[in-house]
Design an enzyme around this catalytic site. Structure first.
Site, PDB file in Angstrom:
ATOM      1  N   ASP A 174       0.852  -1.201   0.000  1.00 52.85           N
ATOM      2  CA  ASP A 174       0.000   0.000   0.000  1.00 52.85           C
ATOM      3  C   ASP A 174       0.888   1.251   0.000  1.00 52.85           C
ATOM      4  OD1 ASP A 174      -3.128  -0.772   1.227  1.00 52.85           O
ATOM      5  OD2 ASP A 174      -1.538  -2.243   1.395  1.00 52.85           O
ATOM      6  N   GLU A 225      -4.990   7.559   0.227  1.00 60.12           N
ATOM      7  CA  GLU A 225      -5.434   6.858   1.433  1.00 60.12           C
ATOM      8  C   GLU A 225      -4.393   6.844   2.550  1.00 60.12           C
ATOM      9  OE1 GLU A 225      -6.957   2.889   0.858  1.00 60.12           O
ATOM     10  OE2 GLU A 225      -7.559   2.768   2.953  1.00 60.12           O
ATOM     11  N   ASP A 276      -6.223   5.484  -4.484  1.00 58.08           N
ATOM     12  CA  ASP A 276      -6.228   4.363  -3.546  1.00 58.08           C
ATOM     13  C   ASP A 276      -5.085   3.456  -3.994  1.00 58.08           C
ATOM     14  OD1 ASP A 276      -6.648   2.328  -1.810  1.00 58.08           O
ATOM     15  OD2 ASP A 276      -8.829   2.407  -1.977  1.00 58.08           O
ATOM     16  N   ILE A 279      -3.754   0.680  -2.871  1.00 57.94           N
ATOM     17  CA  ILE A 279      -4.280  -0.689  -3.023  1.00 57.94           C
ATOM     18  C   ILE A 279      -5.712  -0.660  -2.529  1.00 57.94           C
ATOM     19  CG2 ILE A 279      -4.228  -3.103  -2.308  1.00 57.94           C
ATOM     20  CD1 ILE A 279      -1.348  -3.114  -2.295  1.00 57.94           C
ATOM     21  N   ASP A 280      -6.617  -0.714  -3.460  1.00 64.21           N
ATOM     22  CA  ASP A 280      -8.026  -0.807  -3.096  1.00 64.21           C
ATOM     23  C   ASP A 280      -8.342  -2.294  -2.981  1.00 64.21           C
ATOM     24  OD1 ASP A 280     -10.633  -0.083  -2.614  1.00 64.21           O
ATOM     25  OD2 ASP A 280     -11.165  -0.144  -4.734  1.00 64.21           O
ATOM     26  N   THR A 309      -7.493  -4.075   0.072  1.00 65.59           N
ATOM     27  CA  THR A 309      -6.320  -4.645   0.751  1.00 65.59           C
ATOM     28  C   THR A 309      -6.631  -6.046   1.292  1.00 65.59           C
ATOM     29  OG1 THR A 309      -5.634  -2.414   1.314  1.00 65.59           O
ATOM     30  CG2 THR A 309      -4.578  -4.180   2.529  1.00 65.59           C
ATOM     31  N   HIS A 339     -18.424  -4.842   4.399  1.00 64.22           N
ATOM     32  CA  HIS A 339     -18.355  -3.632   3.581  1.00 64.22           C
ATOM     33  C   HIS A 339     -19.680  -3.297   2.908  1.00 64.22           C
ATOM     34  CE1 HIS A 339     -13.698  -4.036   2.965  1.00 64.22           C
ATOM     35  NE2 HIS A 339     -14.062  -3.940   4.229  1.00 64.22           N
ATOM     36  N   SER A 357     -12.700  -4.762  -4.241  1.00 64.11           N
ATOM     37  CA  SER A 357     -12.093  -3.556  -4.840  1.00 64.11           C
ATOM     38  C   SER A 357     -12.847  -2.996  -6.035  1.00 64.11           C
ATOM     39  CB  SER A 357     -10.634  -3.833  -5.242  1.00 64.11           C
ATOM     40  OG  SER A 357     -10.566  -4.459  -6.501  1.00 64.11           O
ATOM     41  N   LYS A 388     -14.365  -4.336  -9.523  1.00 61.48           N
ATOM     42  CA  LYS A 388     -15.793  -4.499  -9.866  1.00 61.48           C
ATOM     43  C   LYS A 388     -16.194  -3.485 -10.940  1.00 61.48           C
ATOM     44  CE  LYS A 388     -17.220  -4.415  -5.357  1.00 61.48           C
ATOM     45  NZ  LYS A 388     -16.012  -4.796  -4.600  1.00 61.48           N
ATOM     46  N   ARG A 425     -23.801  -1.623  -3.590  1.00 65.53           N
ATOM     47  CA  ARG A 425     -22.932  -1.427  -2.418  1.00 65.53           C
ATOM     48  C   ARG A 425     -23.721  -0.738  -1.312  1.00 65.53           C
ATOM     49  NH1 ARG A 425     -17.462  -1.412  -1.939  1.00 65.53           N
ATOM     50  NH2 ARG A 425     -16.655  -0.392  -0.073  1.00 65.53           N
ATOM     51  N   ASP A 441     -12.144   5.495  -3.049  1.00 69.55           N
ATOM     52  CA  ASP A 441     -12.734   4.171  -3.271  1.00 69.55           C
ATOM     53  C   ASP A 441     -13.668   4.148  -4.476  1.00 69.55           C
ATOM     54  OD1 ASP A 441     -11.557   2.517  -1.391  1.00 69.55           O
ATOM     55  OD2 ASP A 441     -12.851   3.253   0.211  1.00 69.55           O
TER      56      ASP A 441
HETATM   57  N1  LIG Z   1     -17.212  -1.009   7.073  1.00 74.45           N
HETATM   58  C1  LIG Z   1     -17.017  -0.676   5.809  1.00 74.45           C
HETATM   59  N2  LIG Z   1     -18.056  -0.426   4.997  1.00 74.45           N
HETATM   60  C2  LIG Z   1     -17.854  -0.114   3.706  1.00 74.45           C
HETATM   61  N3  LIG Z   1     -16.641  -0.016   3.134  1.00 74.45           N
HETATM   62  C3  LIG Z   1     -15.583  -0.240   3.894  1.00 74.45           C
HETATM   63  C4  LIG Z   1     -15.692  -0.576   5.254  1.00 74.45           C
HETATM   64  N4  LIG Z   1     -14.463  -0.764   5.748  1.00 74.45           N
HETATM   65  C5  LIG Z   1     -13.611  -0.527   4.738  1.00 74.45           C
HETATM   66  N5  LIG Z   1     -14.279  -0.200   3.609  1.00 74.45           N
HETATM   67  C6  LIG Z   1     -13.757   0.187   2.313  1.00 74.45           C
HETATM   68  O1  LIG Z   1     -14.020  -0.824   1.364  1.00 74.45           O
HETATM   69  C7  LIG Z   1     -12.923  -0.851   0.490  1.00 74.45           C
HETATM   70  C8  LIG Z   1     -12.875  -2.153  -0.224  1.00 74.45           C
HETATM   71  O2  LIG Z   1     -14.009  -2.251  -0.999  1.00 74.45           O
HETATM   72  P1  LIG Z   1     -14.603  -3.635  -1.458  1.00 74.45           P
HETATM   73  O3  LIG Z   1     -15.442  -4.128  -0.352  1.00 74.45           O
HETATM   74  O4  LIG Z   1     -15.392  -3.245  -2.653  1.00 74.45           O
HETATM   75  O5  LIG Z   1     -13.451  -4.521  -1.748  1.00 74.45           O
HETATM   76  C9  LIG Z   1     -11.751  -0.622   1.391  1.00 74.45           C
HETATM   77  O6  LIG Z   1     -10.709  -0.095   0.626  1.00 74.45           O
HETATM   78  P2  LIG Z   1      -9.185  -0.441   1.048  1.00 74.45           P
HETATM   79  O7  LIG Z   1      -8.984  -1.889   0.835  1.00 74.45           O
HETATM   80  O8  LIG Z   1      -8.422   0.403   0.124  1.00 74.45           O
HETATM   81  O9  LIG Z   1      -9.052  -0.025   2.467  1.00 74.45           O
HETATM   82  C10 LIG Z   1     -12.285   0.390   2.389  1.00 74.45           C
HETATM   83  O10 LIG Z   1     -12.019   1.714   2.017  1.00 74.45           O
HETATM   84 MG   LIG Z   2     -10.091   1.354  -1.104  1.00 77.28          MG
END
Ligand SMILES: Nc1ncnc2c1ncn2[C@@H]1O[C@H](COP(=O)(O)O)[C@@H](OP(=O)(O)O)[C@H]1O
Ligand SMILES: [Mg+2]
Length: 471
Positions: free
Chosen positions: A168, A193, A256, A258-259, A261, A354, A378, A381, A395, A407
């Site tokens: 990251d 980020e 971002d 690494i989106d 992670t 998420h 990430s 999608k 989402r 994001d």
């Molecule tokens: N409780 C939560 N609700 C929604 N999104 C969240 C979350 N906690 C983290 N995220 C976000 O969801 C992103 C990942 O999205 P997805 O679910 O589509 O893979 C994360 O990015 P990072 O991995 O860059 O932190 C983070 O920013």
């Molecule tokens: Mg992200």
């Protein structure tokens, strides 16, 4: 063809000095540049000078100052007095003397009055897009290397308990470094980020050393930038270039590094997501998705699915393109055009924390979607949706969760330019002008324009039903 991009510059002599009044590129239907008020500082007889100019934002008359080096992408063929030809094509190198022999102006402008800015001409972000693709691709290389040999010591917990890896940080350093090297003339603002706070702690010294080595190795292996290795202090400083607040004025990169992670740690999907805001609007976006197959993820061909590594790129009014991270020619992509929910499948987060899987399941059922959800991490999608791998992305984070602009910024334009639409759950466009967060609390829905009305209705009905028991 190499002559595809060129710029005609209008100018004349004033007080013994050549002044360029303005210019435009008639070489494509994009009309990328309008320039006004160039005051070349020194000798104009050589191609090795730099030129200060004001790049007018078409339609708003606002001027941003920019310094362009003519050494790399820009090749000044000749400047004499009135009209000149400038190549913008990066593939034209000074080493190709044949291409530099054209000195004839395309046409001559008789008037010496400044060229007026035509408000119907759209701004181009061609050079920013080239820089963004380079930055994301290089960052993807670092991430791929780390993901292959991930060590437990490479993973740390941030203060909000979310995981962060050396990749990251390394990715953020590389993107910030490349953008600043490639666009040295432009004011640099980055909303990203990561920050360096945790890395400055005593116990993070080894991690910082590892990040610095990864970044330096990646730059050296790439070979584009002939620079001395970055120090650990440089790395911390470059990471903190990402602390901009963004907003509705000027240009801001949104990153971002690494989106996804969590997907990255699982060995699954992740993305390096880089967007550019101009006056609060997303004007370009790049998504590097190292683990996304080049073929549709619905393909039955296992051999095809093994070939992975996609780079999506989009620029306002120019469409969305996909190429392989190894550099295949870009192909234009389009979202699925299905109007029939029975034919549609939908994406959602892999992580149930998420996004509510039960709510999206209820919406899909109400809409008439038959296929089970496809769960991936990430903004991959958004990329996969832009080429029609599925027709819908839903989402719905927990109430109170604040979505961050990094994001969604790159994904938003990748979808829009591929003919899709992303909105909040009330149908309003996403607003990236409010700073580091998106100002919404309902959820995000994405699909094609034909399906959106029915999807919106299913979302509204499901949200009402969900709220009923607590009334
Ligand atoms: N409780 C939560 N609700 C929604 N999104 C969240 C979350 N906690 C983290 N995220 C976000 O969801 C992103 C990942 O999205 P997805 O679910 O589509 O893979 C994360 O990015 P990072 O991995 O860059 O932190 C983070 O920013
Ligand atoms: Mg992200």
């Amino acid at each position: 063809m190499l002559w595809r991009h060129y710029l005609v510059v209008f100018g004349g002599m004033r007080s013994g000095q050549l002044v360029v009044f303005g210019g435009a590129s008639p070489s494509s239907n994009r009309f990328p540049y309008l320039i006004a008020g160039i005051s070349p500082p020194t000798s104009l007889s050589t191609i090795d000078f730099q030129i200060w100019y004001h790049m007018c934002k078409a339609g708003r008359g606002q001027c941003g100052r920019a310094l362009h080096s003519l050494e790399s992408r820009w090749e000044m063929v000749s400047i004499t007095a009135v009209a000149r030809l400038v190549h913008l094509n990066s593939s034209i190198k000074r080493s190709n003397p044949n291409l530099l022999s054209t000195t004839k102006p395309l046409f001559t402008l008789k008037s010496s009055s400044p060229v007026s800015v035509n408000s119907s001409i759209a701004m181009s972000y061609d050079d920013q897009l080239i820089a963004a693709k380079k930055a994301a691709s290089l960052a993807a290389r670092l991430c791929q290397k780390v993901q292959k040999g991930l060590l437990q010591s490479d993973v740390q917990s941030k203060s909000d308990k979310s995981p962060v890896t050396v990749a990251d940080y390394g990715s953020q350093v590389l993107v910030s470094f490349v953008l600043q090297r490639e666009l040295p003339s432009q004011a640099f603002s980055l909303v990203a980020e990561e920050d360096s706070r945790d890395l400055r702690k005593e116990e993070s010294q080894e991690t910082l050393r590892r990040i610095t080595k990864l970044v330096n190795d990646t730059i050296a292996n790439d070979g584009t930038y002939n620079v001395s290795p970055l120090s650990e202090a440089d790395v911390l400083t470059i990471i903190d270039c990402g602390t901009s607040e963004g907003g509705s004025n000027g240009q801001h990169w949104v990153l971002d590094p690494i989106d996804g992670t969590k997907g990255f740690l699982r060995g699954d999907q992740y993305a390096i997501a880089l967007g550019l805001l101009d006056e609060g609007k997303v004007v370009l976006g790049v998504l590097a998705c190292p683990n996304l197959p080049l073929e549709s993820i619905r393909s039955q061909d296992q051999h095809a699915l093994n070939k992975a590594g996609c780079l999506f790129s989009a620029q306002l009014s120019c469409g969305t393109y996909m190429e392989s991270l190894d550099g295949s020619p870009p192909v234009k992509v389009h979202v699925s055009d299905t109007e029939d929910p029975e034919e549609a499948s939908f994406f959602e987060s892999y992580e149930a924390a998420h996004s509510s899987h039960s709510l999206s399941g209820a919406i899909a059922k109400k809409l008439g979607v038959k296929a089970p959800p496809v769960r991936i991490d990430s903004q991959a999608k958004y990329g996969a949706l832009s080429r029609g791998d599925a027709a819908i992305y839903l989402r719905f984070p927990n109430k109170g969760y604040r979505e961050k602009i990094w994001d969604h910024a790159a994904g938003y334009i990748v979808i829009a330019e591929a003919g899709g639409v992303a909105s909040d759950a009330g149908g309003k466009p996403l607003d990236f002008s409010k700073g580091r967060y998106l100002d919404l609390d309902t959820g995000i829905i994405v699909t094609n324009r034909k399906l959106m009305p029915a999807l919106l209705k299913a979302v509204q009905d499901s949200l009402k039903e969900q709220a009923l028991p607590s009334l």
